[in-house]
Design an enzyme around this catalytic site. Structure first.
Site, PDB file in Angstrom:
ATOM      1  N   ASP A   1      45.285  -2.055  36.415  1.00  0.00           N
ATOM      2  CA  ASP A   1      45.546  -0.997  35.437  1.00  0.00           C
ATOM      3  C   ASP A   1      45.636   0.376  36.109  1.00  0.00           C
ATOM      4  O   ASP A   1      44.711   0.794  36.790  1.00  0.00           O
ATOM      5  CB  ASP A   1      44.441  -0.979  34.375  1.00  0.00           C
ATOM      6  CG  ASP A   1      44.896  -0.369  33.066  1.00  0.00           C
ATOM      7  OD1 ASP A   1      45.521   0.706  33.104  1.00  0.00           O
ATOM      8  OD2 ASP A   1      44.634  -0.970  32.005  1.00  0.00           O
TER       9      ASP A   1
ATOM     10  N   HIS B   1      48.611  -1.931  32.809  1.00  0.00           N
ATOM     11  CA  HIS B   1      48.180  -1.797  31.421  1.00  0.00           C
ATOM     12  C   HIS B   1      49.184  -2.419  30.441  1.00  0.00           C
ATOM     13  O   HIS B   1      50.364  -2.045  30.437  1.00  0.00           O
ATOM     14  CB  HIS B   1      47.979  -0.318  31.105  1.00  0.00           C
ATOM     15  CG  HIS B   1      47.220  -0.079  29.845  1.00  0.00           C
ATOM     16  ND1 HIS B   1      45.909  -0.507  29.676  1.00  0.00           N
ATOM     17  CD2 HIS B   1      47.574   0.518  28.678  1.00  0.00           C
ATOM     18  CE1 HIS B   1      45.499  -0.154  28.459  1.00  0.00           C
ATOM     19  NE2 HIS B   1      46.482   0.462  27.837  1.00  0.00           N
TER      20      HIS B   1
ATOM     21  N   SER C   1      45.326  -1.565  23.547  1.00  0.00           N
ATOM     22  CA  SER C   1      44.906  -0.289  24.101  1.00  0.00           C
ATOM     23  C   SER C   1      43.979   0.417  23.105  1.00  0.00           C
ATOM     24  O   SER C   1      43.027  -0.195  22.636  1.00  0.00           O
ATOM     25  CB  SER C   1      46.128   0.552  24.484  1.00  0.00           C
ATOM     26  OG  SER C   1      45.745   1.573  25.384  1.00  0.00           O
ATOM     27  N   GLN C   2      44.254   1.682  22.725  1.00  0.00           N
ATOM     28  CA  GLN C   2      43.301   2.386  21.846  1.00  0.00           C
ATOM     29  C   GLN C   2      43.113   1.683  20.498  1.00  0.00           C
ATOM     30  O   GLN C   2      42.079   1.840  19.846  1.00  0.00           O
ATOM     31  CB  GLN C   2      43.722   3.845  21.643  1.00  0.00           C
ATOM     32  CG  GLN C   2      44.997   4.044  20.860  1.00  0.00           C
ATOM     33  CD  GLN C   2      45.425   5.518  20.771  1.00  0.00           C
ATOM     34  OE1 GLN C   2      45.058   6.340  21.610  1.00  0.00           O
ATOM     35  NE2 GLN C   2      46.221   5.854  19.757  1.00  0.00           N
TER      36      GLN C   2
ATOM     37  N   MET D   1      48.607   3.881  21.942  1.00  0.00           N
ATOM     38  CA  MET D   1      49.112   5.254  22.012  1.00  0.00           C
ATOM     39  C   MET D   1      50.613   5.292  22.272  1.00  0.00           C
ATOM     40  O   MET D   1      51.120   4.573  23.131  1.00  0.00           O
ATOM     41  CB  MET D   1      48.368   5.956  23.159  1.00  0.00           C
ATOM     42  CG  MET D   1      48.870   7.315  23.544  1.00  0.00           C
ATOM     43  SD  MET D   1      47.822   8.078  24.836  1.00  0.00           S
ATOM     44  CE  MET D   1      48.436   7.273  26.310  1.00  0.00           C
TER      45      MET D   1
END
Length: 298
Positions: A225, A281, A107-108, A33
């Site tokens: 995270d 993260h 991530s995503q 993202m």
């Protein structure tokens, strides 16, 4: 006998001078993202690092849109199902990927590449490496990457107003993997992306078969995270249904127990790899990447 003796030096030569090593499988990367395919401090850096460590490897860092700005905007606003469809077309049209490829999602990008594995078996994905991907979705945005904080405030408000409304689902990426443990029925019925790939509305045997074809499914969880809620989603765990305090690991979820995606079978076959790395993260060192991730690409 003479013929046999003559063959010995040849055999010795073959042992001492083996042929060229098999080329590493190509690598496809999908960013997270607020990022883009070729940002020199994120995906561009990862691509150069892999190319330096594995000479000759072909690396494709996915760009969704015609420019880097569009690529970044699409990570917030382009329907995920359309993004996955576009990526499947990109991969099918790339002659260098037709023998198979490894995939690495950040991530995503981790759950988006899993959707590619489940929906688009040609060309074949060999192994999937998910670095901080949220495979059971998220229920909160505690913190946001870089300059996107104002956007994330707006996203939070939008999700609070109606994450599972049709308009929000179709136009806000993060809503499409929003998983509200207090509204499981709403999630199952109205999530247009995550509930589908996690077999929440029924079993798509093709999804299961395609995912189980992976040689390895590597999931990396960041142990400190502050961006993903709950962090255990990075290992396919989530909140116990009906509340948002207690979490359960993948092995205790109904998804695993009912083996709707084949994860239980993959786990027993040693195909699931759970890695933990200290840090927030997507924060990791080059040394960790070299020792923990590169072996899956060589």
């Amino acid at each position: 006998m003479a013929a046999l003796m003559a063959a010995v030096p040849v055999l010795a030569l073959l042992v001492l001078c083996p042929g060229p090593a098999a080329a590493a499988a190509p690598l496809v990367i999908w960013h997270g993202m607020g990022d883009s395919c070729c940002n020199p401090v994120s995906m561009g850096y990862i691509q150069k690092l892999v190319e330096k460590k594995i000479p000759g490897i072909y690396v494709l860092s996915l760009k969704i849109g015609s420019s880097l700005i569009q690529d970044m905007e699409n990570s917030f606003f382009m329907n995920v199902n359309e993004q996955v469809r576009e990526v499947c077309e990109q991969l099918a049209a790339d002659p260098r990927l037709q023998g198979g490829y490894n995939a690495m999602g950040f991530s995503q990008g981790g759950q988006f590449l899993r959707a590619v594995a489940q929906r688009c078996p040609a060309p074949p994905m060999l192994s999937l490496i998910s670095i901080g991907g949220q495979h059971q979705g998220v229920y909160g945005f505690p913190r946001c990457p870089g300059e996107s904080s104002h956007l994330c405030d707006w996203i939070r408000k939008t999700l609070d107003l109606g994450a599972y409304t049709k308009a929000v689902q179709e136009h806000l990426v993060q809503a499409e993997y929003w998983h509200d443990p207090l509204k499981e029925e709403d999630y199952r019925k109205n999530s247009i992306f995550l509930a589908d790939i996690n077999q929440e509305r029924g079993i798509n045997e093709t999804y299961k078969k395609n995912l189980m074809a992976l040689k390895k499914f590597v999931m990396v969880k960041f142990l400190n995270d502050t961006m993903v809620d709950p962090p255990i989603s990075e290992w396919f765990g989530f909140y116990k249904s009906g509340q948002a305090k207690e979490t359960i690991p993948l092995q205790e979820t109904s998804l695993y127990k009912e083996d709707r995606l084949g994860l239980q079978e993959m786990d027993k076959a040693g195909k699931l790899v759970f890695l933990g790395v200290k840090g927030d993260h997507l924060h990791f060192s080059e040394e960790w990447f070299d020792s923990s991730i590169l072996p899956f690409l060589q």
